[in-house]
Write a protein that holds these residues in place. Structure first.
Motif, PDB file in Angstrom:
ATOM      1  N   THR A 187       0.852  -1.184   0.000  1.00 36.47           N
ATOM      2  CA  THR A 187       0.000   0.000   0.000  1.00 36.47           C
ATOM      3  C   THR A 187       0.895   1.243   0.000  1.00 36.47           C
ATOM      4  OG1 THR A 187      -0.053   0.168   2.405  1.00 36.47           O
ATOM      5  CG2 THR A 187      -1.771  -1.206   1.345  1.00 36.47           C
ATOM      6  N   GLN A 193       2.583   1.449   3.342  1.00 38.00           N
ATOM      7  CA  GLN A 193       3.676   0.484   3.471  1.00 38.00           C
ATOM      8  C   GLN A 193       4.894   0.927   2.668  1.00 38.00           C
ATOM      9  OE1 GLN A 193       1.455  -2.892   2.069  1.00 38.00           O
ATOM     10  NE2 GLN A 193       1.063  -3.662   4.146  1.00 38.00           N
ATOM     11  N   ARG A 245      -3.841   6.585  -2.643  1.00 32.89           N
ATOM     12  CA  ARG A 245      -4.080   5.139  -2.604  1.00 32.89           C
ATOM     13  C   ARG A 245      -3.378   4.356  -3.709  1.00 32.89           C
ATOM     14  NH1 ARG A 245      -7.925   5.997   0.966  1.00 32.89           N
ATOM     15  NH2 ARG A 245      -9.891   6.955   0.517  1.00 32.89           N
ATOM     16  N   ARG A 246      -3.109   4.976  -4.840  1.00 31.66           N
ATOM     17  CA  ARG A 246      -2.529   4.237  -5.970  1.00 31.66           C
ATOM     18  C   ARG A 246      -1.221   4.890  -6.395  1.00 31.66           C
ATOM     19  NH1 ARG A 246      -7.288   5.588  -9.614  1.00 31.66           N
ATOM     20  NH2 ARG A 246      -6.121   7.345  -9.110  1.00 31.66           N
TER      21      ARG A 246
END
Length: 159
Positions: A32, A35, A52-53
């Protein structure tokens, strides 16, 4: 007796082969954003929750995508994030950063890099550097949820 041992070892090899092929075909789940920040030794609070991406290339260049443009209040500063951020990441540093701005008086000024070392987070605002204690970067800031936030980000992108 010899045939049973041969048959047992054949079954064992078949089972190991099936297990290896199942493991090899398991879908890759990339880390993620949080992370990834941890992996590079960067505080998660450098990015809003809506990050998020991402795409991370072998040379350290990246593109990071937010759900929408975002403005946050962080440590007495107003920070604007575009929908797409880019730059180069290495352990403890982001350089060539694009897509993040800080409001200074009446102008939006690009943040071009961030370094983390010795318990401090140093932000590069063009040729100027400003350091903050790393303990102030514990949790990701929340975007300001108002229609003014969207127009403020749009105005920041025009700088």
């Amino acid at each position: 007796m010899v045939n049973m041992a041969a048959a047992a070892s054949t079954h064992l090899f078949l089972l190991l082969g099936l297990a290896a092929s199942a493991w090899a075909s398991a879908p890759y789940v990339p880390p993620t954003v949080s992370q990834l920040m941890d992996r590079f030794g960067l505080p998660r609070a450098l990015l809003p929750e809506t990050a998020r991406r991402y795409l991370l290339h072998d040379d350290g260049t990246f593109e990071l995508f937010l759900d929408d443009g975002c403005v946050v209040d962080a440590g007495g500063y107003r920070v604007g994030y575009d929908i797409k951020l880019s730059g180069t990441v290495s352990p403890g540093a982001v350089t060539g950063l694009k897509g993040v701005r800080v409001r200074v008086l009446f102008a939006w000024v690009p943040i071009t890099g961030v370094e983390v070392a010795g318990g401090e987070v140093t932000v590069h605002i063009g040729p100027i550097m400003k350091s903050f204690p790393a303990v102030g970067f514990k949790s990701s800031p929340r975007c300001i949820a108002s229609s003014a936030a969207g127009s403020e980000v749009a105005a920041a992108a025009d700088v």
